[in-house]
Each structure stands twice: as structure tokens, then as C-alpha cells.
Design an enzyme around this catalytic site. Structure first.
Site, short mmCIF file in Angstrom:
data_model
loop_
_atom_site.label_atom_id
_atom_site.label_comp_id
_atom_site.label_asym_id
_atom_site.label_seq_id
_atom_site.Cartn_x
_atom_site.Cartn_y
_atom_site.Cartn_z
N GLU A 42 -0.74 -2.27 5.03
CA GLU A 42 -0.01 -2.21 6.25
C GLU A 42 -0.12 -0.94 6.98
O GLU A 42 -0.04 -1.12 8.11
CB GLU A 42 1.59 -2.41 5.67
CG GLU A 42 2.50 -2.71 7.23
CD GLU A 42 2.94 -1.42 7.70
OE1 GLU A 42 3.06 -1.40 9.01
OE2 GLU A 42 2.86 -0.32 7.08
N GLU A 43 -0.50 0.09 6.38
CA GLU A 43 -0.35 1.31 7.17
C GLU A 43 -1.82 1.59 7.77
O GLU A 43 -2.09 2.65 8.38
CB GLU A 43 -0.49 2.57 6.06
CG GLU A 43 0.84 2.67 5.15
CD GLU A 43 1.93 3.05 6.01
OE1 GLU A 43 2.03 3.50 7.32
OE2 GLU A 43 3.41 3.23 5.41
N ARG B 19 18.02 -5.64 14.48
CA ARG B 19 18.09 -5.34 16.07
C ARG B 19 17.34 -6.86 16.54
O ARG B 19 16.37 -7.32 15.95
CB ARG B 19 17.14 -4.33 16.54
CG ARG B 19 17.15 -4.38 17.73
CD ARG B 19 16.49 -2.97 18.52
NE ARG B 19 16.47 -3.07 19.87
CZ ARG B 19 17.34 -2.43 20.63
NH1 ARG B 19 18.35 -1.83 20.07
NH2 ARG B 19 17.44 -2.50 21.91
N HIS C 22 7.45 8.66 4.61
CA HIS C 22 6.03 9.21 4.83
C HIS C 22 6.40 10.85 4.39
O HIS C 22 5.25 11.49 4.47
CB HIS C 22 5.51 9.21 6.30
CG HIS C 22 4.97 7.72 6.64
ND1 HIS C 22 3.90 7.48 7.49
CD2 HIS C 22 5.37 6.51 5.92
CE1 HIS C 22 3.79 6.30 7.67
NE2 HIS C 22 4.45 5.58 6.62
N ASP D 258 0.89 -1.09 -0.03
CA ASP D 258 0.03 0.03 0.05
C ASP D 258 0.84 1.05 0.13
O ASP D 258 1.89 1.37 0.51
CB ASP D 258 -0.97 0.11 1.13
CG ASP D 258 -0.27 -0.28 2.64
OD1 ASP D 258 0.55 -1.28 2.84
OD2 ASP D 258 -0.66 0.35 3.50
#
Ligand SMILES: [Zn+2]
Ligand SMILES: [Zn+2]
Length: 434
Positions: free
Chosen positions: A167-168, A212, A403, A101
């Protein structure tokens, strides 16, 4: 090729299987680089908002079918696509995920393939842009799919490819994203032993990858507050109740929730307002103001405390102004913390080092961004890593972030992402990781 002498010297020290896998990775990746770039540019030019990725999903499904994948399924969680590549040798079952998306952002760039797309979001006309780089994720995973399909006979194990919408977050009132893909049974039909994903990231330079172990990305929750006043003429504020001044006060006081009440020496917390809506005309004090925003946390206790404090601040400040506040926190289901499985991470990081060189592999701090990859990684051991997007030589910390309308992806990231993911998969499937 930059380190060819060093690589040649090191190869002499490696066991045969690892050497073969490395050479295979580079050969496979080189063959698909051009296509990955072309897919990414095409998708970049034709971005689609969450749950509306119709064109993108069609492109993905057609390619997976053309590659001869098994069980190509479309329309999962609205526009999601999954397919299975069954290798000719016994081996582990894994899943690889890309999100499809774009965002309601108007692109500011002079790229020849810049987006001119528009749509509507929350009832307003908006530009649409791949401002989070999901175009790159789709391109890279299609490239990885093609590369692995070309060695299907000798490939160990089975790989589920997951191309996920939204996903957003889905549009208001709709379900969507990773949680919905799982709700529709993708891991029931194919239960992987591990799941992998990547994200292009502005705070790393092209050429770098970041990782991480353990908790890596924050839990994210939305909130929605409506401050209800009473409409009046702008010249006669005493004739009504002003929700704009109350909201300004509310926003100011809400800043103390993190700065004065949370032990941010232990773990970071963020509370941000993202939109304020109230009023239509310069001389009308409106009836109501709506405020929306996000909360990012790494700890359930801190998360719940911020929810309670925000509700208290909003209701109390509104009351002090003679207004009322209706607070929804969380407003919708949020994303949990994205945690990388420590054992899997330890096995996979050597593959990243092999793929891009030790000096380019960065151990990251906690990322306040959130990812709905977290839902997959709650089901099975997961590993999610970052691929640098900012051109070499630019200060990545100051570069326009994901973004931003100026978010810029150096296409070296496509090559690096393809190589890193391919190496991770080949090593994992051959059992030749760290
Ligand atoms: Zn994003
Ligand atoms: Zn993203």
C-alpha cells in the site's frame, strides 16, 4: 459493556432485526478478539516491506483455506491474497480490504513483540516496522473473516476478502499495491457492489472511529529532483559547481509554491521534501544532490499547477547557481483522491454509531494522508473509515503519528475495528443499515 444500561434501554426501542444483528455482532466479535490480538502481535513482530509480505501472505492464505473460503488465490500483485466467502442466503456482493506491508522504520518501543526486523530499502540497510498499523488491519480482517465464516449458512450475499501488498508503494522499479491488484483482475473475477476498508489512525483515540463523506484523503504524488553540479575540493568551491548550496536554495524557494501560489483557502495543498542525498566526505563538494518528496492535493488543477511550479523552481534555481536540475514530477504513478461514496456513507455511518456508540463516532476533516484504497473506490462505491489508535487520555493530536518509530497502537483499536467492520458488513448484507 460500559453502556450496558443505556444499551438495554435502547434495545427495547429497536426493531427485532436490528436488535438481533447487534447482539450477533457482539457475540461474533467477542469470539475472535483473542485471535485478532495474537495475529496482530505475530505480524507486528515479523513485519515485511511492500511486495515482500511472504510470511504474512502465507499466514493469511492458510487461515482463509482453513476457514473453507472459496477461490483462495495467492501471488496476486506479487504477494496479494484474495478469497471469497459465499453466504447461504441471497444478498449483495461486497469486498473487504486490508493492506499487509510495513515500512523502513526502526521501531522505538519496549513492547515484548516489538520488531527487530531489518531489510534493505533503496540499497540501504533499514529497520522494518509496522509503523502504519497495517498489522492491525490484517488481524482485524482475519477476525472478521472467521466471524463471518461461522455464520456462513445464514449470511446473505458474497464477500471478497482482499489482502493487499505494498500500500505504501512498491520498491523502485516494481509494480504493486491496489492498482496492480486491479490490473491483475480481482474485480473482473468478482465485481463487488461496494468496497470497505479501514485504517488505524494516531489522531483519534482508542474507542473512536472517524469518517468523512466524499473526498476524504488526498491525492499523493512523488517527485524526484537531481541537481547536477560539478565536483571539486571543499577548499576550492570556485573550482566546481556546488549542488548542495543550490539544493538548499531550491528547497527554500519551493516553500513558496504552496504558501504564495496556491489558493489554500479553497483546498489544502502540501509539498514536503522527504530525503536529500549528496556527498560522501566533509571536504568534497559532490557532483550531484538528489531530492525526493511528496505532493498532496485534492484538486486536479491544483495538482498540475504544483507540478509545473516545482519544475520551474527547480530548474530556475539550479540555473541561477550554474547547475542544472532534472525534475521528475510525478516520479511514479501516484494515488488519486480517496473519496467515500456519499450514498454508501449515509447508509453505513449508522452502523458505526451502533457498533461504537454515537459519542465515539467522529466526522473528520480532510486528511492529507493518501491511500491506494482510492483505486478500488474509483471502480465501485467505497467506504473507508478510521479507527483511533492513541490510548484514551492522551492527546491524540500530539501522539506520535503513523509512520513514526514511536507510533503506538492501543489494542482497544483491534476490538473497535473488528466490531465496526462486522457491524458494517452485517447491516449492509441484511439491508438493515441507516
Ligand atoms: Zn502509511
Ligand atoms: Zn497505512
Amino acid at each position: 459493556m460500559r453502556h450496558s444500561l443505556l444499551v438495554a434501554a435502547l434495545l427495547a426501542l429497536l426493531p427485532c432485526s436490528a436488535l438481533a444483528a447487534d447482539a450477533q455482532m457482539e457475540a461474533l466479535a467477542t469470539k475472535v478478539d483473542g485471535k485478532v490480538q495474537a495475529w496482530r502481535r505475530d505480524i507486528h513482530q515479523h513485519p515485511e516491506l511492500g511486495n515482500r509480505e511472504v510470511r504474512t501472505a502465507k499466514l493469511v492464505a492458510e487461515h482463509l483455506r482453513a476457514l473453507g473460503f472459496d477461490d483462495v488465490r495467492t501471488g496476486i500483485a506479487t504477494t496479494g491474497v484474495t478469497a471469497v466467502l459465499r453466504g447461504g442466503q441471497p444478498g449483495p456482493r461486497i469486498a473487504l480490504r486490508a493492506d499487509m506491508d510495513a515500512l523502513p522504520v526502526t521501531e522505538r518501543s519496549d513492547l515484548p513483540f516489538a520488531s527487530k526486523a531489518t531489510s534493505t530499502f533503496r540499497g540501504e540497510p533499514v529497520g522494518v516496522m509496522h509503523a502504519c498499523g497495517h498489522d492491525a488491519h490484517v488481524g482485524i480482517l482475519l477476525g472478521v473473516a472467521e466471524a463471518l465464516a461461522s455464520i456462513k449458512a445464514e449470511l446473505p450475499g458474497e464477500i471478497l476478502f482482499v489482502f493487499q501488498p505494498a500500500e505504501e508503494g512498491p520498491p523502485d522499479g516494481e509494480e504493486g499495491g491496489a492498482e496492480e491488484m486491479l490490473a491483475q483482475g480481482i474485480f473482473d473475477r468478482f465485481k463487488p457492489q461496494a468496497v470497505f476498508g479501514l485504517h488505524v489512525f494516531s489522531t483519534l483515540n482508542a474507542g473512536q472511529v472517524g469518517w468523512r463523506s466524499g473526498p476524504a484523503m488526498a491525492a499523493s504524488d512523488r517527485f524526484n529532483i537531481v541537481v547536477q553540479g560539478r565536483q571539486t575540493h571543499g577548499s576550492r568551491p570556485w573550482g566546481g559547481v556546488d549542488p548542495i548550496v543550490a539544493s538548499a536554495d531550491l528547497i527554500g524557494t519551493a516553500q513558496t509554491i504552496v504558501s504564495r501560489r496556491q489558493d489554500i483557502s479553497r483546498l489544502p495543498v502540501v509539498l514536503s521534501f522527504g530525503a536529500i542525498k549528496g556527498g560522501i566526505r566533509y571536504n568534497i563538494i559532490p557532483d550531484a544532490v538528489e531530492l525526493v518528496g511528496t505532493i498532496r492535493t485534492f484538486d486536479e488543477g491544483m495538482r498540475q499547477a504544483v507540478f509545473a511550479d516545482l519544475k520551474n523552481v527547480a530548474e530556475s534555481v539550479a540555473k541561477a547557481h550554474g547547475a542544472t536540475a532534472v525534475v521528475k514530477v510525478p516520479d511514479t504513478k501516484g494515488n488519486p483522491v480517496t473519496a467515500n461514496d456519499p450514498a454508501l456513507t449515509a447508509r453505513v455511518v449508522p452502523s458505526l454509531r451502533k457498533a461504537v456508540g454515537d459519542a465515539n463516532v467522529v466526522e473528520m476533516g480532510l486528511v492529507m494522508g493518501a491511500e491506494d484504497f482510492s483505486f478500488y473506490a474509483r471502480e465501485v462505491p467505497g467506504f473507508f473509515f478510521f479507527v483511533g489508535a492513541t490510548p484514551r487520555g492522551q492527546d491524540a493530536i500530539k501522539a506520535p503519528s503513523n509512520h513514526s518509530p514511536e507510533f503506538f497502537l492501543d489494542e482497544e483499536a483491534l476490538k473497535v475495528g473488528t466490531r465496526a467492520m462486522l457491524q458494517v458488513v452485517l447491516d449492509h448484507q441484511h439491508g438493515t443499515g441507516g
